[in-house]
Design a protein around this motif. Structure first.
Motif, short mmCIF file in Angstrom:
data_model
loop_
_atom_site.label_atom_id
_atom_site.label_comp_id
_atom_site.label_asym_id
_atom_site.label_seq_id
_atom_site.Cartn_x
_atom_site.Cartn_y
_atom_site.Cartn_z
N ASN A 1 8.29 -18.17 -18.72
CA ASN A 1 7.96 -19.50 -19.22
C ASN A 1 6.94 -19.46 -20.35
O ASN A 1 6.24 -20.44 -20.60
CB ASN A 1 7.43 -20.38 -18.08
CG ASN A 1 6.13 -19.84 -17.50
OD1 ASN A 1 5.67 -18.75 -17.87
ND2 ASN A 1 5.53 -20.58 -16.59
N HIS A 2 6.86 -18.34 -21.05
CA HIS A 2 5.89 -18.19 -22.13
C HIS A 2 6.42 -17.22 -23.17
O HIS A 2 7.36 -16.47 -22.92
CB HIS A 2 4.55 -17.69 -21.58
CG HIS A 2 4.68 -16.37 -20.86
ND1 HIS A 2 5.06 -16.29 -19.54
CD2 HIS A 2 4.50 -15.09 -21.28
CE1 HIS A 2 5.11 -15.02 -19.16
NE2 HIS A 2 4.77 -14.27 -20.20
N MET A 3 5.81 -17.27 -24.35
CA MET A 3 6.09 -16.29 -25.39
C MET A 3 4.93 -15.31 -25.45
O MET A 3 3.77 -15.70 -25.31
CB MET A 3 6.25 -16.98 -26.75
CG MET A 3 6.64 -16.03 -27.87
SD MET A 3 6.53 -16.79 -29.52
CE MET A 3 4.77 -16.73 -29.80
N VAL A 4 5.23 -14.03 -25.64
CA VAL A 4 4.20 -12.99 -25.67
C VAL A 4 3.98 -12.52 -27.11
O VAL A 4 4.94 -12.24 -27.83
CB VAL A 4 4.60 -11.79 -24.78
CG1 VAL A 4 3.55 -10.70 -24.87
CG2 VAL A 4 4.78 -12.24 -23.34
N PHE A 5 2.71 -12.45 -27.52
CA PHE A 5 2.37 -11.85 -28.80
C PHE A 5 2.31 -10.33 -28.58
O PHE A 5 1.26 -9.76 -28.30
CB PHE A 5 1.02 -12.38 -29.30
CG PHE A 5 1.04 -13.84 -29.62
CD1 PHE A 5 1.50 -14.30 -30.86
CD2 PHE A 5 0.63 -14.78 -28.69
CE1 PHE A 5 1.52 -15.65 -31.16
CE2 PHE A 5 0.66 -16.13 -28.98
CZ PHE A 5 1.10 -16.57 -30.21
N VAL B 1 -2.74 -13.63 -25.11
CA VAL B 1 -1.55 -13.12 -25.79
C VAL B 1 -0.27 -13.79 -25.29
O VAL B 1 0.82 -13.34 -25.62
CB VAL B 1 -1.44 -11.59 -25.63
CG1 VAL B 1 -2.66 -10.90 -26.22
CG2 VAL B 1 -1.25 -11.19 -24.18
N ALA B 2 -0.41 -14.85 -24.51
CA ALA B 2 0.76 -15.57 -24.00
C ALA B 2 0.64 -17.05 -24.33
O ALA B 2 -0.41 -17.66 -24.09
CB ALA B 2 0.90 -15.37 -22.49
N GLU B 3 1.70 -17.62 -24.88
CA GLU B 3 1.72 -19.03 -25.25
C GLU B 3 2.79 -19.75 -24.42
O GLU B 3 3.97 -19.39 -24.48
CB GLU B 3 2.03 -19.19 -26.73
CG GLU B 3 1.97 -20.61 -27.25
CD GLU B 3 0.55 -21.12 -27.42
OE1 GLU B 3 0.38 -22.31 -27.74
OE2 GLU B 3 -0.39 -20.32 -27.24
N PRO B 4 2.42 -20.76 -23.62
CA PRO B 4 3.41 -21.47 -22.81
C PRO B 4 4.49 -22.13 -23.67
O PRO B 4 4.21 -22.65 -24.76
CB PRO B 4 2.58 -22.53 -22.08
CG PRO B 4 1.18 -21.99 -22.09
CD PRO B 4 1.05 -21.24 -23.39
N ILE B 5 5.72 -22.11 -23.16
CA ILE B 5 6.83 -22.72 -23.88
C ILE B 5 6.58 -24.21 -24.12
O ILE B 5 6.92 -24.75 -25.17
CB ILE B 5 8.14 -22.53 -23.09
CG1 ILE B 5 8.48 -21.04 -22.96
CG2 ILE B 5 9.30 -23.27 -23.75
CD1 ILE B 5 8.70 -20.36 -24.27
N ALA B 6 5.96 -24.88 -23.14
CA ALA B 6 5.73 -26.32 -23.26
C ALA B 6 4.77 -26.66 -24.40
O ALA B 6 4.76 -27.79 -24.88
CB ALA B 6 5.19 -26.88 -21.95
N GLN B 7 3.94 -25.72 -24.82
CA GLN B 7 3.06 -25.97 -25.95
C GLN B 7 3.77 -25.69 -27.28
O GLN B 7 3.45 -26.29 -28.29
CB GLN B 7 1.80 -25.10 -25.84
CG GLN B 7 0.88 -25.53 -24.71
CD GLN B 7 -0.45 -24.79 -24.71
OE1 GLN B 7 -0.84 -24.21 -25.72
NE2 GLN B 7 -1.14 -24.81 -23.59
N ILE B 8 4.72 -24.77 -27.25
CA ILE B 8 5.48 -24.48 -28.46
C ILE B 8 6.43 -25.62 -28.79
O ILE B 8 6.56 -26.03 -29.93
CB ILE B 8 6.26 -23.16 -28.28
CG1 ILE B 8 5.27 -21.99 -28.12
CG2 ILE B 8 7.19 -22.90 -29.46
CD1 ILE B 8 5.91 -20.69 -27.74
#
Length: 200
Positions: free
Chosen positions: A68-72, A89-96
């Motif tokens: 449920n997230h994107m990893v840098f 280093v992880a961005e939640p999909i709901a924020q993207i």
């Protein structure tokens, strides 16, 4: 308004507990009164960039991914040695793509896509429970008007024997956590009395 549809079958077990079996479930085709549905498979760099760039006034967005997230990924090495925190280093999909968490016609599903039916515009998925004893994994279908496929690759081993069994890959947050755990464990064990210099 389209809703998540499920059919259930109940059967008795010797221990008198009820077991649920999902017969059919999914998101059916959109109607002429609804926005076209874009299904995005995955949550990596390419998929998240595509989702972020979609005009949500025109499309509903459905994301299917096992995380449920994107990893840098280029920052993962810094988390192994404590320079960065794992959450950095992880961005939640709901924020993207905020539409997924606030609009009725848009969803995020923690699942794997097992098959794509290009003729009928349907993706066949299975829920991902990561071993949790909450529900048995079940299959479901999602109809789409447009489909974005940008599936991830797997790390190359170049055919070197033993790499998959003994090496650490660095593509996910849990990979970095395991490397850090192993590094700290080895440092602590090196101070134990009786450890030879060569073993240190």
């Amino acid at each position: 308004m389209e809703r998540w549809q499920r059919s259930w079958e109940f059967s008795s077990q010797p221990n008198s507990e009820l077991t649920r079996h999902v017969l059919s479930s999914g998101l059916g085709p959109t109607s002429s009164k609804e926005k076209p549905r874009v299904v995005v498979l995955g949550s990596g760099w390419a998929r998240c960039r595509a989702m972020k760039g979609l005009d949500t006034n025109i499309y509903d967005v459905v994301c299917v991914s096992p995380r449920n997230h994107m990893v840098f990924t280029h920052l993962l090495a810094s988390t192994c040695v404590g320079t960065l925190e794992f959450r950095s280093v992880a961005e939640p999909i709901a924020q993207i793509q905020p539409l997924i968490s606030r609009e009725t016609g848009s969803y995020f599903f923690l699942a794997n896509c097992n098959r794509v039916d290009l003729d009928n515009h349907v993706v066949h998925c299975q829920t991902l429970t990561n071993g949790a004893n909450v529900l048995e994994p079940w299959d479901f279908e999602i109809s789409y008007d447009k489909l974005i496929i940008a599936s991830s690759s797997v790390p190359l081993t170049f055919g070197i024997h033993g790499v998959e069994e003994h090496a650490f890959f660095l593509r996910e947050v849990h990979h970095a956590q395991e490397i850090k755990r192993k590094l700290l464990l080895n440092l602590m064990l090196s101070d134990v009395p009786g450890i030879l210099e060569a073993e240190k």
